[in-house]
Design an enzyme around this catalytic site. Structure first.
Site, PDB file in Angstrom:
ATOM      1  N   GLU A   1       0.837  -1.189   0.000  1.00 33.71           N
ATOM      2  CA  GLU A   1       0.000   0.000   0.000  1.00 33.71           C
ATOM      3  C   GLU A   1       0.877   1.245   0.000  1.00 33.71           C
ATOM      4  O   GLU A   1       1.973   1.257   0.569  1.00 33.71           O
ATOM      5  CB  GLU A   1      -0.943   0.002   1.207  1.00 33.71           C
ATOM      6  CG  GLU A   1      -1.987  -1.103   1.136  1.00 33.71           C
ATOM      7  CD  GLU A   1      -3.044  -1.012   2.234  1.00 33.71           C
ATOM      8  OE1 GLU A   1      -4.237  -1.153   1.897  1.00 33.71           O
ATOM      9  OE2 GLU A   1      -2.687  -0.814   3.409  1.00 33.71           O
TER      10      GLU A   1
ATOM     11  N   CYS B   1      -0.660   6.407   9.986  1.00 33.11           N
ATOM     12  CA  CYS B   1       0.568   5.783  10.472  1.00 33.11           C
ATOM     13  C   CYS B   1       0.264   4.472  11.189  1.00 33.11           C
ATOM     14  O   CYS B   1      -0.573   4.414  12.086  1.00 33.11           O
ATOM     15  CB  CYS B   1       1.280   6.744  11.415  1.00 33.11           C
ATOM     16  SG  CYS B   1       2.795   6.088  12.131  1.00 33.11           S
TER      17      CYS B   1
END
Length: 371
Positions: free
Chosen positions: A114, A357
């Site tokens: 990703e 994150c």
């Protein structure tokens, strides 16, 4: 706080040469400029065409050789016969209300990674993966849940950058690159550096090393190799704990290294590059967000030219961790600032599409909770 809205998931099927039948073509993005020049000469073409091809890829955003209209028709046919510009497909594209976009890239061998495009005012930053999975085993991070399969090639890293660039309007350009996607970048230093060499070059993306950040859990020999490369990239060290006992629980690789050798290697990088260090600290509710943790963190950073990026935990479904309370976050910040630590609390972006994150993952299946 960002208002969370339902994920917008846009399946996107992209046909590439890598999907065609017959022998697989060479991935053009894996070829250096010198290799391309040599190939051009073998084909009876002028070597200067190599830079023209590069400009079409990175500035012209070409996705086919037919778009490279200032190349001779014969050369375009030769390129089409031997090369694929892209060697992967876009399996899924997800977009959040804050403008963050995430691409699940399916590689030629079936592996998946990703990558993310982040919009923040005039900045257009991309977060790029360096490995299929991750071997570092940080217990709160989605990227390592399935282990690591392999390193990405430089071309596969560049392909993520180009695919994200294509999400921008023609009048916008990428401004920053962060190697903070899936994987440990310093465990794939050859692939990462080859991709970044192109990204920072004038005939590539033209992004200054000062706008490129490489993240690491802290692998001292690799940090020293990065310093020896002589390019002043920003270095971000993922610390996540102020002492070895806790860090070894959260970041298992620390058991073989220890915090002090990581700090010493970071200091050497600072002296070699002249770039201020960044330390990353994911704040986990009830685990590493206490007042004593903040005081210990202040002590180990004392005397160092650093920016402390604190990231309140972005939840990962199935993992037993939580975001700290607002009061805990405020106390943690106050203690660091009172000790003179430069601290920045990272704004949450893309969490509604699992693009924040610690949320990037190649396999969206069931997660087994860890202890």
């Amino acid at each position: 706080m960002i208002c969370l809205t339902p994920m917008v998931s846009l399946p996107l099927v992209t046909t590439t040469d890598s999907e065609s039948t017959g022998p697989r073509k060479n991935h053009l993005l894996n070829w250096s400029l010198d290799q391309l020049k040599d190939w051009l000469q073998e084909q009876g073409q002028k070597p200067f065409r190599a830079k023209q091809i590069r400009r079409w890829l990175f500035s012209g955003r070409a996705t086919s050789f037919e778009e490279m209209t200032d190349l001779p028709a014969k050369l375009r046919a030769q390129l089409e016969e031997h090369f694929a510009i892209f060697n992967a497909t876009e399996a899924v594209v997800s977009k959040s209300k804050d403008g963050t976009e995430k691409i699940l890239v399916r590689l030629a061998d079936g592996g998946e990674v990703e990558c993310v495009l982040l919009r923040d005012g005039p900045r257009r930053s991309i977060c790029v993966s360096s490995q299929v999975g991750c071997a570092m085993g940080c217990v709160f991070c989605a990227s390592g849940l399935d282990g690591v399969d392999r390193n990405l090639t430089g071309g596969e890293i560049l392909e993520q950058m180009l695919r994200l660039q294509q999400r921008l309007p023609a009048d916008e350009r990428l401004s920053h690159i962060v190697m903070m996607g899936m994987g440990e970048p310093l465990a794939n230093l050859p692939g990462v550096l080859s991709a970044l060499d192109v990204a920072r070059s004038e005939d590539g993306l033209g992004i200054s090393p000062r706008r490129i950040t490489i993240s690491t859990v802290g692998l001292p020999p690799a940090i020293d190799k990065l310093a020896a490369a002589g390019i002043p990239y920003n270095l971000a060290v993922s610390l996540h704990a102020p002492n070895d006992e806790l860090r070894s629980e959260l970041v298992p690789v620390n058991r073989k290294i220890g915090i002090e050798p990581v700090l010493q290697a970071a200091d050497r990088y600072f002296h070699a590059s002249g770039r201020r260090l960044t330390f990353e600290y994911v704040l986990l509710g009830g685990i590493n967000d206490g007042d004593e943790h903040a005081r210990q963190l202040s002590q180990i950073l004392r005397g160092r030219s650093v920016m402390m990026n604190v990231i309140p935990y972005n939840p990962v479904a199935g993992l037993p961790y939580r975001t700290p309370s607002g009061a805990a976050i405020a106390r943690f910040r106050a203690i660091l600032e009172s000790a003179g630590v430069n601290v920045n609390f990272r704004q949450r972006k893309g969490d509604e599409i699992n693009a924040a994150c610690g949320q990037l993952r190649r396999n969206r299946g069931e997660v087994k909770a860890t202890k």
